[in-house]
Scaffold this active site. Sequence first.
Site, short mmCIF file in Angstrom:
data_model
loop_
_atom_site.label_atom_id
_atom_site.label_comp_id
_atom_site.label_asym_id
_atom_site.label_seq_id
_atom_site.Cartn_x
_atom_site.Cartn_y
_atom_site.Cartn_z
CE1 TYR A 41 -3.26 -2.80 0.14
CE2 TYR A 41 -3.64 -2.36 2.45
CZ TYR A 41 -3.92 -3.07 1.31
OH TYR A 41 -4.88 -4.06 1.35
CB SER A 42 1.17 4.32 -0.41
OG SER A 42 -0.12 4.72 -0.79
#
Length: 339
Positions: free
Chosen positions: A55-56
């Site tokens: 995630y990111s």
Amino acid sequence: MQYRTLGRTGVQVSSLALGAMNFGRIGRTTQEEVTAVVDAAIEGGINVIDTADAYSGGESEEMVGKAIAGRRDDLVLATKATLPMGDERNHRGSSRRWLVTSLDNSLRRLGVDHVDLYQIHRWDPTTSDEETLSALTDLQRAGKIGYFGSSTFPAYRIVQAQWAAREHHLSRYVTEQPSYSILQRGIETHVLPVTEEYGLGVLAWSPLASGWLSGAIREGRDIATSRSTFMPQRFDTAIPSNRARLDAVERLAAVADEAGLTMIQLALGFVTAHPAVTSALIGPRTLDHLRSQLAAADTVLTADVLDAIDSIVAPGVDLAAHEKNDTPPALLDPALRRR
């Protein structure tokens, strides 16, 4: 907030869990905003936070770590591995080599010495179950993870992994994290019966169907959700599957209105009503999003409402089957279907 036992672990978890995919670049959130969401979620009774290394690019884990500092032991902390972390070919997958490194990286970003639940983000067809389960068992025995689980596995892979654990005397997956919503009910035909058979806890992701069930998408309105800006093909109503979703949403909105519920309450109440589901993962980007979703924490749908939902989207049906993430590889690659 309702609380349920996570599979057969004895761990008590909230029926709504906080998903952290929108923390960081993906959701364009700052640390201050993330901390505010985490604070409000905990105050609202949520005790599960689920993130992932991908995630990111790790930013979500870093933000979660800062937001939970000083209260880590009051939370069930979950993360995941296997999706690519850069271009290096071995910085992905579920080999022992990568899982050991990936977990250490996640612990560093989170600022903790262990996670409660470590999940294999997607099934890795290049790695044997024995290799993955052996590595996870060793990491568990080292005290770096409490339990481990799978995410978006096809039903037959869940079964294979359970048998591999038994055959090789290894610890087993105790949870599965599938996609599940009123609009995507395919797991009712195969995954959920398997998780019930083996006593796995189920953390359902995308219960609002990427925003289709948030109440923001209706006939005659421009679709301008955050998700639609970077996945426009999933919201183009000229595409038959999207048209079918919009038609279903209109009928579901009428059911919600008649029952005195918001669309979010209807959607989350549906997912948490299934006896195989432990928690629904919500992924708020803002405090307002969180508050509207927390309002569904104690929603219990009546039998007539559930029957009405069944009449709109039949049990076991995916309105956008091509978007599934647990499709067997041979259905996607013609070469795998030919000698």
